[in-house]
Design an enzyme around this catalytic site. Structure first.
Site, short mmCIF file in Angstrom:
data_model
loop_
_atom_site.label_atom_id
_atom_site.label_comp_id
_atom_site.label_asym_id
_atom_site.label_seq_id
_atom_site.Cartn_x
_atom_site.Cartn_y
_atom_site.Cartn_z
N LYS A 1 36.39 103.56 -26.32
CA LYS A 1 35.69 102.93 -25.19
C LYS A 1 36.68 102.12 -24.34
CE LYS A 1 31.28 102.94 -27.56
NZ LYS A 1 30.37 102.27 -28.49
N GLN B 1 29.02 96.89 -31.00
CA GLN B 1 29.24 98.14 -31.71
C GLN B 1 28.37 98.15 -32.98
OE1 GLN B 1 31.13 100.79 -30.60
NE2 GLN B 1 30.23 101.86 -32.34
N ASP C 1 23.99 99.02 -22.92
CA ASP C 1 23.55 100.01 -23.90
C ASP C 1 22.06 100.31 -23.75
OD1 ASP C 1 25.35 101.30 -25.49
OD2 ASP C 1 25.48 99.71 -27.00
#
Ligand code: NDP
Length: 281
Positions: free
Chosen positions: A50, A94, A117
């Site tokens: 990422k 994460q 997200d």
């Protein structure tokens, strides 16, 4: 017949080129904070990927590595600080978190405005309300883009989604419904799964079981999206038997190189969207 392979890597590259151009015209670089708790090797690889993807398009990544024993209060304090930092546009945690930290308690602490997200309950609710301003979770958003790259109009098609997780199955099902598909969501208690799947013009497999989907699940000329990432003794496998899909379907995504690259591209896209929303004139 041989199915056409839906090349997620190539489509993701196109998305990234477009974002790069868009970002170059902004007065400052969008910034994404990524929080990783613990030292899970797979998570560390995902975070590094990422970071690299951000840098390639001009987004500034800011990684926060916390020890596995970080308390809920310590993590909450970091999230609060990032929520209140105007220069940070997106925040991502994460997953999975270590067992003592409950994602369902932690994720709602991220400001919905920075929730790139799309896991915050406010953004999940907005998705159900077809609110186009919401952050759509990255994997489902990438899946729809892949499907529409092959079939721009999917109105009226039968879609079967195998899997009902909050991060993939359920949001994909809602997005397909919003595209006017007739959607069935299958799960571990579904009866006659192969028969049900054979009704699908679009089949999305988000299960986590290597090569569960074989020929008997696949309708001829259908479109198959393989979300699964399964590390097996024989290497990385999807949830779909690729050879069977190639033989029977019209379109299929490979693993790797299908849904995975699109997930990262959509994270970048959501980060730019967050920047633009936060810097509206
Ligand atoms: P979860 O484990 O959260 O959900 C799996 C779903 O599959 C559940 O709804 C479960 O049903 C269902 N299921 C399990 N076994 C069966 C079965 N035999 N028949 C039918 N349904 C079944 O997984 P995720 O949604 O998080 O991920 C799914 C896969 O996608 C994984 O391989 C994951 O690694 C991958 N993934 C890939 C991403 C990418 O970017 N490419 C991103 C995210 C995930 P029930 O609800 O009844 O338990």
């Amino acid at each position: 017949m041989t199915a056409q392979i839906l090349d997620g890597k190539k489509l993701a590259q196109t998305v990234k080129e477009e974002l790069k151009t868009k970002i170059a015209a902004l007065p400052s670089a969008p910034a994404l904070a990524v929080i990783i708790v613990g030292t899970d090797p797979a998570s560390e690889i995902y975070v590094r990927n990422k970071e690299k993807a951000c840098q390639a398009v001009g987004i500034a990544p800011q990684t926060h590595k916390l020890p596995a024993e970080t308390s809920k209060e310590e993590l909450a304090a970091l999230i609060k600080r990032l929520n209140n930092t105007p220069d940070i546009n997106g925040i991502l945690i994460q997953l999975p978190l270590p067992a003592h930290l409950n994602a369902a308690e932690i994720l709602p602490l991220i400001s919905p405005e920075k929730d790139v997200d799309g896991f915050h309950p406010v953004n999940v609710g907005k998705l159900l309300q077809k609110d186009t301003e919401t952050f759509i979770p990255c994997t489902p958003k990438g899946i729809i883009k892949l499907i529409k790259s092959a079939k721009p109009d999917i109105t009226g098609l039968n879609a079967v989604v195998i899997g009902r997780s909050q991060i993939v199955g359920l949001p994909v099902a809602h997005l397909l419904l919003n595209e006017n598909c007739t959607v069935t969501v299958a799960h571990s208690k579904t009866k006659n799964l192969p028969e049900l799947c054979r009704t699908a013009d679009i089949l999305v497999a988000a299960v986590g079981k290597p090569e569960l989907v074989t020929k008997e699940y696949i309708k001829p000329d259908s479109l198959i999206i393989d979300v699964g990432i399964n590390r097996t003794a024989n290497g990385l496998k999807g949830d779909v038997n690729f050879a069977d899909a190639l033989e029977t379907a019209a379109y299929v995504t490979p693993v790797p190189g299908g849904v995975g690259p699109m997930t990262i591209a959509m994270l970048l896209d959501n980060t730019v969207a967050a920047y633009l929303k936060q810097n509206r004139p």
